[in-house]
Design a protein around this motif. Structure first.
Motif, PDB file in Angstrom:
ATOM      1  N   VAL A  42       0.834  -1.204   0.000  1.00 53.60           N
ATOM      2  CA  VAL A  42       0.000   0.000   0.000  1.00 53.60           C
ATOM      3  C   VAL A  42       0.866   1.251   0.000  1.00 53.60           C
ATOM      4  N   THR A  43       1.952   1.230   0.744  1.00 51.41           N
ATOM      5  CA  THR A  43       2.845   2.385   0.777  1.00 51.41           C
ATOM      6  C   THR A  43       3.480   2.626  -0.589  1.00 51.41           C
ATOM      7  N   GLY A  44       4.025   1.585  -1.185  1.00 51.83           N
ATOM      8  CA  GLY A  44       4.698   1.732  -2.475  1.00 51.83           C
ATOM      9  C   GLY A  44       3.756   2.152  -3.592  1.00 51.83           C
ATOM     10  N   VAL A  45       2.621   1.481  -3.681  1.00 50.94           N
ATOM     11  CA  VAL A  45       1.662   1.807  -4.744  1.00 50.94           C
ATOM     12  C   VAL A  45       1.053   3.184  -4.496  1.00 50.94           C
ATOM     13  N   GLY A  46       0.827   3.525  -3.230  1.00 53.64           N
ATOM     14  CA  GLY A  46       0.277   4.845  -2.912  1.00 53.64           C
ATOM     15  C   GLY A  46       1.204   5.972  -3.321  1.00 53.64           C
ATOM     16  N   ILE A  47       2.487   5.801  -3.047  1.00 50.63           N
ATOM     17  CA  ILE A  47       3.471   6.821  -3.441  1.00 50.63           C
ATOM     18  C   ILE A  47       3.555   6.910  -4.962  1.00 50.63           C
ATOM     19  N   ALA A  48       3.610   5.761  -5.629  1.00 43.46           N
ATOM     20  CA  ALA A  48       3.687   5.761  -7.097  1.00 43.46           C
ATOM     21  C   ALA A  48       2.451   6.419  -7.712  1.00 43.46           C
ATOM     22  N   HIS A  49       1.276   6.064  -7.197  1.00 41.98           N
ATOM     23  CA  HIS A  49       0.050   6.658  -7.730  1.00 41.98           C
ATOM     24  C   HIS A  49       0.038   8.170  -7.495  1.00 41.98           C
ATOM     25  N   GLY A  50       0.460   8.595  -6.321  1.00 40.93           N
ATOM     26  CA  GLY A  50       0.467  10.029  -6.017  1.00 40.93           C
ATOM     27  C   GLY A  50       1.332  10.832  -6.961  1.00 40.93           C
ATOM     28  N   TRP A  51       2.551  10.367  -7.185  1.00 46.22           N
ATOM     29  CA  TRP A  51       3.450  11.083  -8.085  1.00 46.22           C
ATOM     30  C   TRP A  51       2.984  11.019  -9.538  1.00 46.22           C
ATOM     31  N   LEU A  52       2.548   9.856  -9.962  1.00 41.99           N
ATOM     32  CA  LEU A  52       2.108   9.726 -11.351  1.00 41.99           C
ATOM     33  C   LEU A  52       0.775  10.424 -11.596  1.00 41.99           C
ATOM     34  N   TYR A  53      -0.032  10.595 -10.558  1.00 44.59           N
ATOM     35  CA  TYR A  53      -1.267  11.360 -10.703  1.00 44.59           C
ATOM     36  C   TYR A  53      -0.955  12.823 -11.012  1.00 44.59           C
ATOM     37  N   ILE A  54       0.117  13.336 -10.431  1.00 47.26           N
ATOM     38  CA  ILE A  54       0.524  14.714 -10.737  1.00 47.26           C
ATOM     39  C   ILE A  54       0.903  14.838 -12.209  1.00 47.26           C
ATOM     40  N   VAL A  55       1.626  13.850 -12.727  1.00 47.77           N
ATOM     41  CA  VAL A  55       1.969  13.848 -14.157  1.00 47.77           C
ATOM     42  C   VAL A  55       0.695  13.753 -14.989  1.00 47.77           C
TER      43      VAL A  55
END
Length: 113
Positions: A42-55
């Motif tokens: 959850v931590t890893g996917v959450g961080i990835a989703h957060g950053w890629l959502y900005i893109v």
């Protein structure tokens, strides 16, 4: 509008949607089912989703401004990355609406002998 604007939006829409689905499954497994081992996921996917959502936001806003979308529709496109499965449907609809605005690349001329 260039095809690359639509293509990069579509790629980021799918990436964001898949990561959000994975995050949703992870949170359900962690919080509702109390399964072990989901903390790191959850931590890893959450961080990835957060950053890629900005893109995704940058690319979606770029597409919306070049396609001259109304503000309400642009807001819905931007928020689609926060609702599980919504980005899949919104991407399909936006692609159908924006496809006619894409400038067709000129076909290469062949030299006749």
């Amino acid at each position: 509008m260039k095809r690359s604007v639509l293509t990069r939006y579509r790629v980021m829409a799918y990436v964001t949607a898949v990561l959000l689905l994975a995050l949703t499954v992870g949170v359900i497994g962690k919080r509702l089912l109390h399964l072990d081992g989901f903390d790191g996921f959850v931590t890893g996917v959450g961080i990835a989703h957060g950053w890629l959502y900005i893109v995704y936001l940058v690319f979606a806003f770029d597409l919306g401004s070049k396609a001259k979308m109304p503000l309400g529709r642009l807001a819905w496109v931007l928020l689609a990355g926060t609702i599980p499965t919504a980005a899949f449907f919104v991407e399909r609809k936006v692609t159908r609406e924006v496809e006619p605005l894409v400038i067709k690349a000129p076909e290469p001329q062949t030299a006749s002998a």
